[in-house]
Design a protein around this motif. Structure first.
Motif, PDB file in Angstrom:
ATOM      1  N   HIS A 133      39.599  43.283  45.717  1.00  0.00           N
ATOM      2  CA  HIS A 133      40.489  44.409  45.443  1.00  0.00           C
ATOM      3  C   HIS A 133      41.724  43.980  44.656  1.00  0.00           C
ATOM      4  CE1 HIS A 133      38.010  46.546  48.237  1.00  0.00           C
ATOM      5  NE2 HIS A 133      38.445  45.883  49.297  1.00  0.00           N
ATOM      6  N   THR A 134      42.209  44.891  43.829  1.00  0.00           N
ATOM      7  CA  THR A 134      43.555  44.793  43.273  1.00  0.00           C
ATOM      8  C   THR A 134      44.410  45.835  43.978  1.00  0.00           C
ATOM      9  OG1 THR A 134      42.993  43.916  41.087  1.00  0.00           O
ATOM     10  CG2 THR A 134      44.989  45.248  41.243  1.00  0.00           C
ATOM     11  N   THR A 135      45.483  45.381  44.593  1.00  0.00           N
ATOM     12  CA  THR A 135      46.366  46.272  45.330  1.00  0.00           C
ATOM     13  C   THR A 135      47.766  46.163  44.753  1.00  0.00           C
ATOM     14  OG1 THR A 135      45.049  45.964  47.344  1.00  0.00           O
ATOM     15  CG2 THR A 135      47.263  46.886  47.595  1.00  0.00           C
ATOM     16  N   ILE A 136      48.297  47.277  44.297  1.00  0.00           N
ATOM     17  CA  ILE A 136      49.646  47.333  43.734  1.00  0.00           C
ATOM     18  C   ILE A 136      50.454  48.268  44.616  1.00  0.00           C
ATOM     19  CG2 ILE A 136      51.017  47.879  41.690  1.00  0.00           C
ATOM     20  CD1 ILE A 136      48.477  47.393  40.013  1.00  0.00           C
ATOM     21  N   GLY A 137      51.573  47.795  45.112  1.00  0.00           N
ATOM     22  CA  GLY A 137      52.332  48.527  46.110  1.00  0.00           C
ATOM     23  C   GLY A 137      53.113  49.708  45.572  1.00  0.00           C
ATOM     24  N   LYS A 138      54.095  50.140  46.351  1.00  0.00           N
ATOM     25  CA  LYS A 138      54.902  51.306  46.021  1.00  0.00           C
ATOM     26  C   LYS A 138      56.073  50.920  45.113  1.00  0.00           C
ATOM     27  CE  LYS A 138      53.968  53.488  50.501  1.00  0.00           C
ATOM     28  NZ  LYS A 138      54.588  54.012  51.748  1.00  0.00           N
ATOM     29  N   TYR A 139      56.386  51.814  44.174  1.00  0.00           N
ATOM     30  CA  TYR A 139      57.549  51.679  43.288  1.00  0.00           C
ATOM     31  C   TYR A 139      57.549  50.326  42.562  1.00  0.00           C
ATOM     32  CZ  TYR A 139      58.919  55.920  45.598  1.00  0.00           C
ATOM     33  OH  TYR A 139      58.912  57.201  46.089  1.00  0.00           O
ATOM     34  N   VAL A 140      56.387  50.011  42.013  1.00  0.00           N
ATOM     35  CA  VAL A 140      56.218  48.811  41.188  1.00  0.00           C
ATOM     36  C   VAL A 140      56.233  49.225  39.721  1.00  0.00           C
ATOM     37  CG1 VAL A 140      54.615  46.946  40.557  1.00  0.00           C
ATOM     38  CG2 VAL A 140      54.875  47.628  42.962  1.00  0.00           C
ATOM     39  N   THR A 141      56.855  48.425  38.884  1.00  0.00           N
ATOM     40  CA  THR A 141      56.813  48.627  37.445  1.00  0.00           C
ATOM     41  C   THR A 141      55.952  47.531  36.831  1.00  0.00           C
ATOM     42  OG1 THR A 141      58.985  49.689  37.326  1.00  0.00           O
ATOM     43  CG2 THR A 141      58.174  48.647  35.316  1.00  0.00           C
ATOM     44  N   VAL A 142      54.908  47.947  36.101  1.00  0.00           N
ATOM     45  CA  VAL A 142      54.025  46.999  35.409  1.00  0.00           C
ATOM     46  C   VAL A 142      54.250  47.200  33.918  1.00  0.00           C
ATOM     47  CG1 VAL A 142      51.666  46.199  35.079  1.00  0.00           C
ATOM     48  CG2 VAL A 142      52.354  47.132  37.298  1.00  0.00           C
ATOM     49  N   GLY A 143      54.868  46.221  33.271  1.00  0.00           N
ATOM     50  CA  GLY A 143      55.295  46.352  31.889  1.00  0.00           C
ATOM     51  C   GLY A 143      54.147  46.370  30.903  1.00  0.00           C
ATOM     52  N   HIS A 144      54.447  46.768  29.674  1.00  0.00           N
ATOM     53  CA  HIS A 144      53.456  46.933  28.616  1.00  0.00           C
ATOM     54  C   HIS A 144      52.562  45.698  28.473  1.00  0.00           C
ATOM     55  CE1 HIS A 144      56.699  49.716  27.705  1.00  0.00           C
ATOM     56  NE2 HIS A 144      55.900  50.384  26.902  1.00  0.00           N
ATOM     57  N   ALA A 145      51.246  45.950  28.371  1.00  0.00           N
ATOM     58  CA  ALA A 145      50.246  44.922  28.061  1.00  0.00           C
ATOM     59  C   ALA A 145      50.111  43.837  29.117  1.00  0.00           C
ATOM     60  CB  ALA A 145      50.524  44.293  26.694  1.00  0.00           C
ATOM     61  N   ALA A 146      50.608  44.085  30.318  1.00  0.00           N
ATOM     62  CA  ALA A 146      50.389  43.131  31.404  1.00  0.00           C
ATOM     63  C   ALA A 146      48.938  43.207  31.882  1.00  0.00           C
ATOM     64  CB  ALA A 146      51.342  43.412  32.558  1.00  0.00           C
ATOM     65  N   HIS A 147      48.444  42.102  32.426  1.00  0.00           N
ATOM     66  CA  HIS A 147      47.096  42.035  32.988  1.00  0.00           C
ATOM     67  C   HIS A 147      47.193  41.696  34.474  1.00  0.00           C
ATOM     68  CE1 HIS A 147      44.293  41.508  29.317  1.00  0.00           C
ATOM     69  NE2 HIS A 147      45.405  42.098  28.921  1.00  0.00           N
ATOM     70  N   ILE A 148      46.490  42.472  35.299  1.00  0.00           N
ATOM     71  CA  ILE A 148      46.424  42.201  36.742  1.00  0.00           C
ATOM     72  C   ILE A 148      44.956  42.190  37.127  1.00  0.00           C
ATOM     73  CG2 ILE A 148      47.042  43.021  39.039  1.00  0.00           C
ATOM     74  CD1 ILE A 148      49.493  44.349  37.825  1.00  0.00           C
ATOM     75  N   HIS A 149      44.474  41.043  37.645  1.00  0.00           N
ATOM     76  CA  HIS A 149      43.048  40.874  37.917  1.00  0.00           C
ATOM     77  C   HIS A 149      42.841  40.442  39.373  1.00  0.00           C
ATOM     78  CE1 HIS A 149      42.347  41.305  33.649  1.00  0.00           C
ATOM     79  NE2 HIS A 149      43.153  40.283  33.383  1.00  0.00           N
ATOM     80  N   SER A 150      42.339  41.355  40.197  1.00  0.00           N
ATOM     81  CA  SER A 150      42.050  41.053  41.608  1.00  0.00           C
ATOM     82  C   SER A 150      43.230  40.344  42.266  1.00  0.00           C
ATOM     83  CB  SER A 150      40.780  40.209  41.730  1.00  0.00           C
ATOM     84  OG  SER A 150      39.652  40.942  41.287  1.00  0.00           O
TER      85      SER A 150
END
Length: 237
Positions: A133-150
Protein backbone atom coordinates in the motif's frame (compact mmCIF):
# COMPACT_ATOMS: atom_id res chain seq x y z
CA UNK A 1 -13.73 7.34 -3.59
CA UNK A 2 -15.95 9.99 -2.08
CA UNK A 3 -19.47 10.70 -3.38
CA UNK A 4 -19.70 13.40 -6.02
CA UNK A 5 -16.00 13.55 -6.77
CA UNK A 6 -15.37 16.46 -9.12
CA UNK A 7 -13.76 15.23 -12.33
CA UNK A 8 -14.29 18.06 -14.77
CA UNK A 9 -17.66 17.21 -16.30
CA UNK A 10 -17.73 13.64 -14.95
CA UNK A 11 -18.41 11.84 -11.67
CA UNK A 12 -16.47 9.05 -9.99
CA UNK A 13 -18.40 6.47 -8.03
CA UNK A 14 -17.98 5.66 -4.36
CA UNK A 15 -16.84 2.15 -3.36
CA UNK A 16 -19.85 -0.11 -3.39
CA UNK A 17 -21.70 2.11 -5.83
CA UNK A 18 -23.34 5.49 -5.54
CA UNK A 19 -22.42 8.83 -6.99
CA UNK A 20 -23.56 12.33 -6.43
CA UNK A 21 -23.70 15.79 -7.92
CA UNK A 22 -25.20 17.61 -4.94
CA UNK A 23 -23.74 21.11 -4.98
CA UNK A 24 -24.26 21.38 -1.23
CA UNK A 25 -21.29 18.99 -0.84
CA UNK A 26 -18.87 21.54 -2.29
CA UNK A 27 -16.08 22.18 0.18
CA UNK A 28 -16.16 18.62 1.53
CA UNK A 29 -15.72 16.55 -1.65
CA UNK A 30 -12.50 15.87 -3.53
CA UNK A 31 -11.22 17.60 -6.66
CA UNK A 32 -9.88 15.59 -9.58
CA UNK A 33 -8.44 17.68 -12.40
CA UNK A 34 -9.81 16.70 -15.84
CA UNK A 35 -6.48 15.32 -17.06
CA UNK A 36 -5.47 13.62 -13.81
CA UNK A 37 -5.71 9.83 -13.75
CA UNK A 38 -6.82 7.36 -11.09
CA UNK A 39 -6.28 3.68 -11.90
CA UNK A 40 -7.44 0.78 -9.76
CA UNK A 41 -7.96 0.88 -6.01
CA UNK A 42 -7.42 4.55 -5.16
CA UNK A 43 -9.21 6.00 -2.13
CA UNK A 44 -9.60 9.78 -1.72
CA UNK A 45 -10.83 11.30 1.54
CA UNK A 46 -12.88 14.54 1.63
CA UNK A 47 -11.16 17.79 0.65
CA UNK A 48 -8.36 16.03 -1.23
CA UNK A 49 -7.20 17.44 -4.55
CA UNK A 50 -5.48 15.69 -7.45
CA UNK A 51 -4.12 18.25 -9.88
CA UNK A 52 -3.26 18.27 -13.58
CA UNK A 53 -1.46 15.28 -15.15
CA UNK A 54 -1.03 13.55 -11.78
CA UNK A 55 -1.30 9.76 -12.02
CA UNK A 56 -2.31 7.53 -9.09
CA UNK A 57 -1.83 3.97 -10.32
CA UNK A 58 -2.92 1.01 -8.22
CA UNK A 59 -3.47 -1.67 -10.83
CA UNK A 60 -1.58 -4.72 -9.58
CA UNK A 61 -3.90 -5.83 -6.78
CA UNK A 62 -6.56 -7.99 -8.41
CA UNK A 63 -8.80 -8.20 -5.37
CA UNK A 64 -8.61 -4.50 -4.69
CA UNK A 65 -9.67 -3.68 -8.23
CA UNK A 66 -12.30 -6.30 -8.82
CA UNK A 67 -14.20 -7.43 -5.76
CA UNK A 68 -14.20 -4.92 -2.88
CA UNK A 69 -17.81 -3.99 -2.27
CA UNK A 70 -17.83 -2.18 1.07
CA UNK A 71 -15.60 -0.74 3.80
CA UNK A 72 -15.41 -4.06 5.64
CA UNK A 73 -14.04 -5.78 2.51
CA UNK A 74 -11.53 -2.97 2.12
CA UNK A 75 -10.25 -3.19 5.70
CA UNK A 76 -9.90 -6.97 5.50
CA UNK A 77 -7.96 -6.75 2.25
CA UNK A 78 -5.71 -3.94 3.53
CA UNK A 79 -4.61 -6.13 6.43
CA UNK A 80 -3.65 -9.20 4.40
CA UNK A 81 0.16 -9.69 4.58
CA UNK A 82 1.77 -8.52 1.34
CA UNK A 83 3.08 -11.48 -0.64
CA UNK A 84 1.62 -13.99 1.83
CA UNK A 85 -0.38 -17.14 1.12
CA UNK A 86 -3.66 -15.55 2.19
CA UNK A 87 -3.19 -12.58 -0.14
CA UNK A 88 -2.29 -14.89 -3.04
CA UNK A 89 -5.31 -17.08 -2.42
CA UNK A 90 -7.56 -14.04 -2.09
CA UNK A 91 -6.35 -12.70 -5.44
CA UNK A 92 -6.76 -16.02 -7.25
CA UNK A 93 -3.02 -16.53 -7.68
CA UNK A 94 -3.22 -20.08 -6.35
CA UNK A 95 -5.70 -21.06 -9.06
CA UNK A 96 -3.31 -21.96 -11.88
CA UNK A 97 -6.14 -22.00 -14.39
CA UNK A 98 -7.29 -18.46 -13.69
CA UNK A 99 -4.49 -16.61 -15.45
CA UNK A 100 -4.45 -14.01 -12.67
CA UNK A 101 -0.79 -14.69 -12.00
CA UNK A 102 0.16 -12.32 -14.81
CA UNK A 103 2.34 -9.60 -13.20
CA UNK A 104 0.17 -6.73 -14.40
CA UNK A 105 -2.99 -8.00 -12.75
CA UNK A 106 -1.76 -10.15 -9.87
CA UNK A 107 -2.54 -9.23 -6.29
CA UNK A 108 0.07 -10.85 -4.01
CA UNK A 109 2.32 -7.80 -3.66
CA UNK A 110 0.39 -4.87 -5.03
CA UNK A 111 -1.64 -2.68 -2.71
CA UNK A 112 -4.06 0.23 -2.69
CA UNK A 113 -3.46 3.98 -2.60
CA UNK A 114 -5.04 5.83 0.33
CA UNK A 115 -5.02 9.64 0.43
CA UNK A 116 -6.08 11.38 3.64
CA UNK A 117 -8.36 14.35 4.21
CA UNK A 118 -7.16 17.74 3.01
CA UNK A 119 -4.15 16.38 1.11
CA UNK A 120 -3.11 17.74 -2.28
CA UNK A 121 -1.26 15.84 -5.01
CA UNK A 122 0.09 18.46 -7.39
CA UNK A 123 0.73 18.56 -11.13
CA UNK A 124 2.54 15.63 -12.81
CA UNK A 125 2.99 13.55 -9.66
CA UNK A 126 3.24 9.76 -9.92
CA UNK A 127 1.93 7.57 -7.09
CA UNK A 128 2.05 3.75 -7.33
CA UNK A 129 1.56 0.74 -5.06
CA UNK A 130 3.37 -2.17 -6.72
CA UNK A 131 5.04 -3.42 -3.51
CA UNK A 132 2.34 -2.82 -0.94
CA UNK A 133 0.00 0.00 0.00
CA UNK A 134 0.82 3.66 -0.44
CA UNK A 135 -0.67 5.63 2.43
CA UNK A 136 -0.61 9.43 2.47
CA UNK A 137 -1.95 11.07 5.60
CA UNK A 138 -4.07 14.13 6.28
CA UNK A 139 -3.15 17.66 5.16
CA UNK A 140 -0.08 16.57 3.22
CA UNK A 141 1.30 18.61 0.34
CA UNK A 142 2.93 16.61 -2.48
CA UNK A 143 4.79 19.00 -4.76
CA UNK A 144 4.88 18.99 -8.56
CA UNK A 145 6.36 15.88 -10.24
CA UNK A 146 7.08 14.06 -7.00
CA UNK A 147 7.06 10.24 -7.05
CA UNK A 148 5.69 8.12 -4.19
CA UNK A 149 5.98 4.34 -4.59
CA UNK A 150 4.56 1.97 -1.94
CA UNK A 151 5.57 4.40 0.79
CA UNK A 152 3.94 5.89 3.89
CA UNK A 153 3.61 9.63 4.50
CA UNK A 154 2.36 10.93 7.84
CA UNK A 155 -0.02 13.80 8.50
CA UNK A 156 0.92 17.43 7.81
CA UNK A 157 4.08 16.62 5.89
CA UNK A 158 5.47 18.23 2.74
CA UNK A 159 7.04 16.28 -0.12
CA UNK A 160 8.98 18.72 -2.28
CA UNK A 161 8.87 19.07 -6.05
CA UNK A 162 10.55 16.20 -7.88
CA UNK A 163 11.26 14.25 -4.70
CA UNK A 164 11.15 10.44 -4.83
CA UNK A 165 9.98 8.12 -2.04
CA UNK A 166 11.08 4.57 -2.80
CA UNK A 167 9.10 1.47 -1.72
CA UNK A 168 9.08 0.85 2.01
CA UNK A 169 10.18 4.35 2.96
CA UNK A 170 8.34 6.20 5.71
CA UNK A 171 7.94 9.93 6.22
CA UNK A 172 6.55 10.58 9.68
CA UNK A 173 4.12 13.38 10.56
CA UNK A 174 5.17 17.03 10.26
CA UNK A 175 8.26 16.29 8.20
CA UNK A 176 9.68 17.91 5.07
CA UNK A 177 11.36 16.09 2.18
CA UNK A 178 13.19 18.72 0.13
CA UNK A 179 12.77 19.21 -3.60
CA UNK A 180 14.64 16.59 -5.63
CA UNK A 181 15.47 14.42 -2.63
CA UNK A 182 15.50 10.63 -3.08
CA UNK A 183 14.44 8.72 0.05
CA UNK A 184 15.82 5.18 -0.17
CA UNK A 185 14.00 1.93 0.50
CA UNK A 186 13.38 1.36 4.18
CA UNK A 187 14.47 4.86 5.22
CA UNK A 188 12.49 6.61 7.96
CA UNK A 189 12.21 10.39 8.03
CA UNK A 190 11.40 11.09 11.66
CA UNK A 191 8.72 13.55 12.67
CA UNK A 192 9.86 17.16 12.60
CA UNK A 193 12.90 16.57 10.39
CA UNK A 194 13.91 17.95 7.00
CA UNK A 195 15.73 15.61 4.63
CA UNK A 196 17.44 16.38 1.33
CA UNK A 197 19.89 15.02 -1.20
CA UNK A 198 20.34 11.80 -3.18
CA UNK A 199 20.34 9.58 -1.27
CA UNK A 200 18.39 11.72 1.16
CA UNK A 201 19.65 12.25 4.68
CA UNK A 202 18.67 14.43 7.62
CA UNK A 203 19.64 18.06 7.21
CA UNK A 204 18.21 19.46 10.44
CA UNK A 205 15.11 19.65 12.63
CA UNK A 206 12.25 21.89 11.59
CA UNK A 207 11.53 24.86 13.82
CA UNK A 208 8.19 25.16 15.58
CA UNK A 209 7.23 27.94 13.16
CA UNK A 210 8.10 25.80 10.13
CA UNK A 211 6.07 22.87 11.44
CA UNK A 212 3.13 25.20 12.00
CA UNK A 213 3.15 26.19 8.33
CA UNK A 214 2.81 22.64 7.01
CA UNK A 215 -0.92 22.26 7.64
CA UNK A 216 -1.64 25.81 6.48
CA UNK A 217 0.12 25.02 3.20
CA UNK A 218 -2.23 22.09 2.61
CA UNK A 219 -5.31 24.07 3.65
CA UNK A 220 -4.41 26.72 1.07
CA UNK A 221 -4.72 24.12 -1.69
CA UNK A 222 -8.27 23.23 -0.63
CA UNK A 223 -9.22 26.73 -1.74
CA UNK A 224 -7.14 26.44 -4.89
CA UNK A 225 -8.94 23.22 -5.81
CA UNK A 226 -12.36 24.78 -5.24
CA UNK A 227 -11.43 27.65 -7.52
CA UNK A 228 -10.66 25.09 -10.26
CA UNK A 229 -13.84 23.06 -9.83
CA UNK A 230 -15.48 24.49 -12.98
CA UNK A 231 -12.41 24.33 -15.22
CA UNK A 232 -14.15 22.25 -17.88
CA UNK A 233 -16.69 25.03 -18.39
CA UNK A 234 -13.72 27.19 -19.44
CA UNK A 235 -12.58 24.68 -22.04
CA UNK A 236 -10.05 22.72 -19.99
CA UNK A 237 -9.00 19.25 -21.16
Amino acid sequence: MVPGLNAGNMNVKQIGGGSGTNNSQEGSIAFLAPCATLIGNVQLAPNTSIFYKAILKSDVAAYGINTIRNEEDEERWKNLPVGGHERKNDAGLLDTGSGIGHPTIGGANGGGIYVGEGTNIQDACMVTSYEGHTTIGKYVTVGHAAHIHSATVGDESLIGMGAVLKPGSVVESQSFVAAGAVVDRGSVVKGGEIWGGNPAKKLRDLTAAEKGKLRRQAEKYIGVAQSHSHVMELGGN
